[in-house]
Design a protein around this motif. Structure first.
Motif, mmCIF file in Angstrom:
data_model
loop_
_atom_site.group_PDB
_atom_site.id
_atom_site.type_symbol
_atom_site.label_atom_id
_atom_site.label_comp_id
_atom_site.label_asym_id
_atom_site.label_seq_id
_atom_site.Cartn_x
_atom_site.Cartn_y
_atom_site.Cartn_z
ATOM 1 N N THR A 208 43.566 -56.752 -7.280
ATOM 2 C CA THR A 208 44.609 -56.744 -8.179
ATOM 3 C C THR A 208 44.756 -55.064 -7.737
ATOM 4 N N ASP A 209 43.951 -53.990 -7.618
ATOM 5 C CA ASP A 209 44.315 -52.683 -7.820
ATOM 6 C C ASP A 209 45.563 -52.140 -6.741
ATOM 7 N N PRO A 210 46.310 -52.135 -7.257
ATOM 8 C CA PRO A 210 47.671 -51.076 -5.857
ATOM 9 C C PRO A 210 47.132 -50.529 -5.125
ATOM 10 N N ARG A 211 46.295 -50.022 -5.753
ATOM 11 C CA ARG A 211 45.989 -48.836 -4.948
ATOM 12 C C ARG A 211 44.872 -48.893 -3.891
ATOM 13 N N ALA A 212 44.411 -50.105 -3.760
ATOM 14 C CA ALA A 212 43.761 -50.263 -2.149
ATOM 15 C C ALA A 212 44.358 -50.957 -1.221
ATOM 16 N N ALA A 213 43.857 -50.987 -0.227
ATOM 17 C CA ALA A 213 44.804 -51.996 1.514
ATOM 18 C C ALA A 213 43.725 -51.787 2.072
ATOM 19 N N ALA A 214 43.859 -52.894 2.747
ATOM 20 C CA ALA A 214 42.825 -52.955 4.595
ATOM 21 C C ALA A 214 43.728 -53.454 5.135
ATOM 22 N N VAL A 215 43.245 -53.172 7.018
ATOM 23 C CA VAL A 215 43.187 -54.276 8.259
ATOM 24 C C VAL A 215 42.146 -54.785 8.785
ATOM 25 N N GLY A 216 42.869 -56.125 8.947
ATOM 26 C CA GLY A 216 41.139 -56.428 9.461
ATOM 27 C C GLY A 216 41.050 -56.842 10.915
ATOM 28 N N ASN A 217 41.026 -56.014 12.051
ATOM 29 C CA ASN A 217 41.070 -56.354 13.156
ATOM 30 C C ASN A 217 40.008 -56.897 13.749
ATOM 31 N N PHE A 218 40.604 -57.627 14.680
ATOM 32 C CA PHE A 218 39.728 -58.741 15.501
ATOM 33 C C PHE A 218 40.391 -58.682 17.353
ATOM 34 N N ILE A 219 39.436 -58.136 17.787
ATOM 35 C CA ILE A 219 40.134 -57.429 19.543
ATOM 36 C C ILE A 219 38.775 -58.195 20.152
ATOM 37 N N VAL A 220 40.120 -58.123 21.815
ATOM 38 C CA VAL A 220 38.698 -58.118 22.582
ATOM 39 C C VAL A 220 39.299 -57.583 24.022
ATOM 40 N N LYS A 221 38.814 -56.319 23.803
ATOM 41 C CA LYS A 221 39.060 -55.375 25.131
ATOM 42 C C LYS A 221 38.240 -55.627 26.320
ATOM 43 N N ASN A 222 38.915 -55.814 27.938
ATOM 44 C CA ASN A 222 39.101 -56.191 29.071
ATOM 45 C C ASN A 222 37.550 -57.374 29.496
ATOM 46 N N THR B 187 32.605 -59.507 24.502
ATOM 47 C CA THR B 187 32.752 -59.679 23.988
ATOM 48 C C THR B 187 34.002 -59.408 22.407
ATOM 49 N N LEU B 188 33.884 -59.366 21.379
ATOM 50 C CA LEU B 188 34.862 -59.903 20.027
ATOM 51 C C LEU B 188 34.311 -58.307 19.648
ATOM 52 N N LEU B 189 35.465 -57.717 19.320
ATOM 53 C CA LEU B 189 35.066 -56.838 18.503
ATOM 54 C C LEU B 189 35.402 -56.818 17.379
ATOM 55 N N THR B 190 34.835 -56.397 16.198
ATOM 56 C CA THR B 190 35.331 -56.535 14.913
ATOM 57 C C THR B 190 35.640 -55.130 14.370
ATOM 58 N N SER B 191 37.226 -54.806 13.387
ATOM 59 C CA SER B 191 36.491 -53.408 12.658
ATOM 60 C C SER B 191 37.509 -53.543 11.867
ATOM 61 N N VAL B 192 37.907 -52.797 10.845
ATOM 62 C CA VAL B 192 38.173 -52.685 9.220
ATOM 63 C C VAL B 192 38.627 -51.767 8.944
ATOM 64 N N THR B 193 40.281 -51.538 8.931
ATOM 65 C CA THR B 193 40.957 -50.130 7.902
ATOM 66 C C THR B 193 41.045 -50.245 6.900
ATOM 67 N N LEU B 194 39.813 -49.357 5.885
ATOM 68 C CA LEU B 194 39.864 -49.496 4.295
ATOM 69 C C LEU B 194 40.868 -48.560 4.267
ATOM 70 N N PHE B 195 41.460 -48.039 2.934
ATOM 71 C CA PHE B 195 41.986 -47.133 2.260
ATOM 72 C C PHE B 195 42.187 -47.154 0.639
ATOM 73 N N TYR B 196 42.166 -46.275 -0.229
ATOM 74 C CA TYR B 196 42.550 -46.606 -1.752
ATOM 75 C C TYR B 196 43.004 -44.576 -1.813
ATOM 76 N N ASP B 197 43.855 -44.819 -2.807
ATOM 77 C CA ASP B 197 44.831 -43.970 -2.689
ATOM 78 C C ASP B 197 44.274 -43.709 -4.190
ATOM 79 N N GLY B 198 43.145 -42.277 -4.117
ATOM 80 C CA GLY B 198 42.370 -42.034 -5.014
ATOM 81 C C GLY B 198 40.949 -41.144 -4.513
ATOM 82 N N PRO B 199 39.949 -40.178 -5.199
ATOM 83 C CA PRO B 199 39.155 -39.683 -4.313
ATOM 84 C C PRO B 199 37.734 -40.683 -3.728
#
Ligand code: FAD
Ligand code: NAG
Ligand code: NAG
Ligand code: NAG
Ligand code: NAG
Ligand code: NAG
Ligand code: NAG
Ligand code: NAG
Length: 503
Positions: A269-283, A286-298
């Protein structure tokens, strides 16, 4: 014929009336370009094929979104934008207006007629004492990308709600809604707008605010390019210090664990936190996963990202840094391919929904590469927190959706051969429809309105019925406003999600 059209045009009659009278526009776009070039001020210039300015104006993130226009009018003042718009309107010549060129639907910001480039609207200005704001406001030219805006704001210690990839354009992003890292804290980008400098379809320049024209102000927050051309945006500023974040690539085989971590992240519930979850197949690999993480603070408080950080990791760029550095460091999607995007609206990262997503990306990533030029399929889950739309006041999202806090999953395919365009767009549409059905059966409460899960125009694949973005009531209101502001239906000569046709 030609003569008759000129008479109609001279009287600024509807293009539709000309068409109804059986008169096709016979004025060639090139002669319209020449006439614009003769009459615009010295702040503006018209460029033709071969010049670097023309090349820049035609370019798009997805190569299938580009066309070769008769010319690029680089307008330098709102008045010259107005003159250009009036001229194409009275000539019934198709035109395009482009911000950052990230539209993935062909023809949405390209044309074979007259291309209106906003490259000269390129300033970002911070006013710390803008009236009725806690932290001031930023005026942003409509020709800029978010990376250019953040570059100016970074040393000033302020930020605006904007894009997560630096190359995305400000204009299309804001006019469609705009989901950013700060949306849990401050809502969508469109909801932070205080004033739009708008060139109306008849060429008049106006600043549109809640006070000056509440209906049009509402419509511009999500309604796209139906009401004229925006030359600059005044948006709320927020304080910005160091942030924590980056992207983490998991070792292979972690897809279910990434799904479980996203599921767990739904209860943060901390609004300074955000994330994106990526599910990707290139060429077709095999399935590749990555996440983008963000926190609005150090440093994020313990607990928030633990489930993501505990997974076996191949690569991580997560660290404490400036917001600008975070955005410039985002790898994002590769540019230069043909591409399409679509979206699924959902409300929770449930095991059922994640499982369905994994099944889609895995099977399509491999099967499409067998007999098409598909290079990659991307499914990006973008969780937002309960209540992040509660202050929304624009056309998107519709009121019936705001309380349920729907969130977008962006689906993108990339490929190289034009002969695969129709087939891959159809495959994408089918995949999105299958996942949307899963989201509805898994997550929609019985009796809830269908716009509880609205589609997002900036991600949606054309054609999508406009009710799915705005709801039936919202759409009816938008159509009325478009009829008032654009009685001659000039904006229907440009591509995009249209509230009026020009016939
Ligand atoms: C790699 C990538 C990352 C993305 N990331 C995000 C994200 O994090 N969050 C998010 O919400 N969306 C994101 N998007 C989607 C993005 O919001 C849309 O593609 C948006 O339309 C881009 O705006 P643009 O100005 O770059 O696009 P353009 O193609 O230039 O324009 C899009 C539409 O807006 C119209 N338009 C442009 N300028 C004006 C103007 N001045 N006045 C009137 N109409 C105008 C155009 O005519 C066109 O119809 C992303 C897209 C891509 C490809
Ligand atoms: C803005 O555009 C002008 C005119 O094209 C150009 O001279 C200037 O360098 C640009 N400024 C920025 C910050 O890109
Ligand atoms: C909504 O508005 C309130 C009051 O101004 C503010 O405190 C809150 O941060 C806003 N939330 C969002 C998500 O915009
Ligand atoms: C819009 O407002 C800006 C200041 O915010 C001003 O410079 C500009 O002249 C205004 N435009 C019109 C058409 O009133
Ligand atoms: C996940 O998908 C697979 C393949 O369709 C199916 O067999 C399995 O039952 C699904 N599991 C869940 C939890 O939905
Ligand atoms: C690829 O193969 C599938 C399944 O055999 C078929 O339906 C489709 O038409 C083919 N696509 C192309 C572009 O050849
Ligand atoms: C697919 O493979 C080709 C050839 O190795 C490479 O050039 C391209 O970048 C790859 N595409 C993606 C999306 O990874
Ligand atoms: C242009 O349209 C606006 C809004 O509809 C209207 O107020 C204005 O009078 C029109 N201007 C001209 C010159 O027709």
């Amino acid at each position: 014929m030609h003569y008759a059209l000129r008479i109609l045009a001279g009287a600024t009659t509807l293009c539709a009336a000309a068409a109804a009278a059986g008169i096709q526009p016979t004025i060639h776009p090139t002669s319209v370009c020449q006439s614009i070039a003769r009459k615009i001020s010295s702040h503006s210039e018209v460029f033709y094929s071969g010049s670097p300015n023309y090349v820049a104006a035609m370019s798009h993130f997805d190569s299938a979104s580009s066309q070769q226009a008769a010319c690029a009018v680089e307008a330098g003042t709102p008045v010259d934008v107005g003159f250009t718009l009036r001229t194409v309107g009275s000539s019934c010549v198709p035109f395009a207006v482009k911000g950052g060129g990230h539209a993935t639907n062909p023809g949405f910001s390209s044309t074979t007629g007259v291309h209106i480039s906003l490259a000269r609207f390129n300033t970002t200005t911070y006013d710390a004492s803008y009236p009725n704001t806690a932290n001031g406001a930023v005026t942003i030219g409509a020709g800029l990308t978010w990376g250019q805006v953040y570059t100016v704001l970074d040393p000033l210690g302020v930020i605006v709600v904007g894009g997560r990839d630096h190359s995305v354009g400000v204009a299309g992003f804001v006019l469609g809604g705009g989901y950013g890292y700060h949306s849990n804290q401050y809502g969508l980008a469109a909801d932070t707008v205080l004033s739009f400098e708008l060139v109306l379809p008849n060429g008049t320049v106006r600043n549109i605010t809640e006070k000056s024209d509440a209906d049009l102000f509402w419509a511009l927050k999500g309604g796209g390019n139906n009401f004229g051309i925006v030359t600059s945006f005044v948006v709320r500023a927020f304080p910005q210090g160091q942030v924590w974040g980056g992207s983490v690539v998991q070792a292979p085989g972690q897809q279910e664990a990434v799904g479980a971590a996203l599921d767990q992240f739904d209860s943060v519930t901390d609004p300074r936190a955000a994330a994106v979850g990526n599910f990707i197949v290139k060429n077709a690999s095999t399935l590749l996963t990555s996440v983008t993480l963000f926190y609005d603070g150090p440093t994020p408080p313990p607990g928030i990202f633990d489930a993501f950080l505990a997974l076996p990791t191949l690569q991580s760029t997560v660290k404490t840094r400036s917001f600008l550095d975070l955005v410039l460091g985002n790898a994002g999607l590769p540019t230069g391919y043909r591409g399409a995007s679509g979206m699924v609206a959902y409300t929770a990262n449930t095991p059922t929904f994640i499982n369905a997503t994994i099944n889609e990306v895995t099977s399509l990533g491999v099967s499409l590469a067998i007999n098409t030029s598909a290079a990659a399929v991307y499914y990006a889950l973008e969780p937002f927190q309960k209540g992040y739309m509660k202050n929304s006041t624009g056309a998107y999202p519709p009121p019936a959706a705001r309380a349920g806090s729907p969130m977008p999953m962006a689906v993108a395919f990339e490929w190289s051969d034009a002969k695969d365009d129709a087939y891959l767009r159809k495959e994408l549409a089918d995949s999105v429809a299958r996942l949307q059905a899963v989201a509805v059966s898994d997550q929609v409460v019985a009796g809830q309105s269908s716009v509880a899960l609205p589609r997002y125009s900036n991600y949606a694949l054309a054609p999508t019925p406009l009710e799915e973005f705005y709801g039936a009531e919202g759409l009816a209101r938008l159509v009325k406003i478009a009829q008032r502001v654009d009685p001659l239906r000039v904006m229907a000569l440009a591509g995009g999600w249209k509230f009026q046709t020009h016939r």
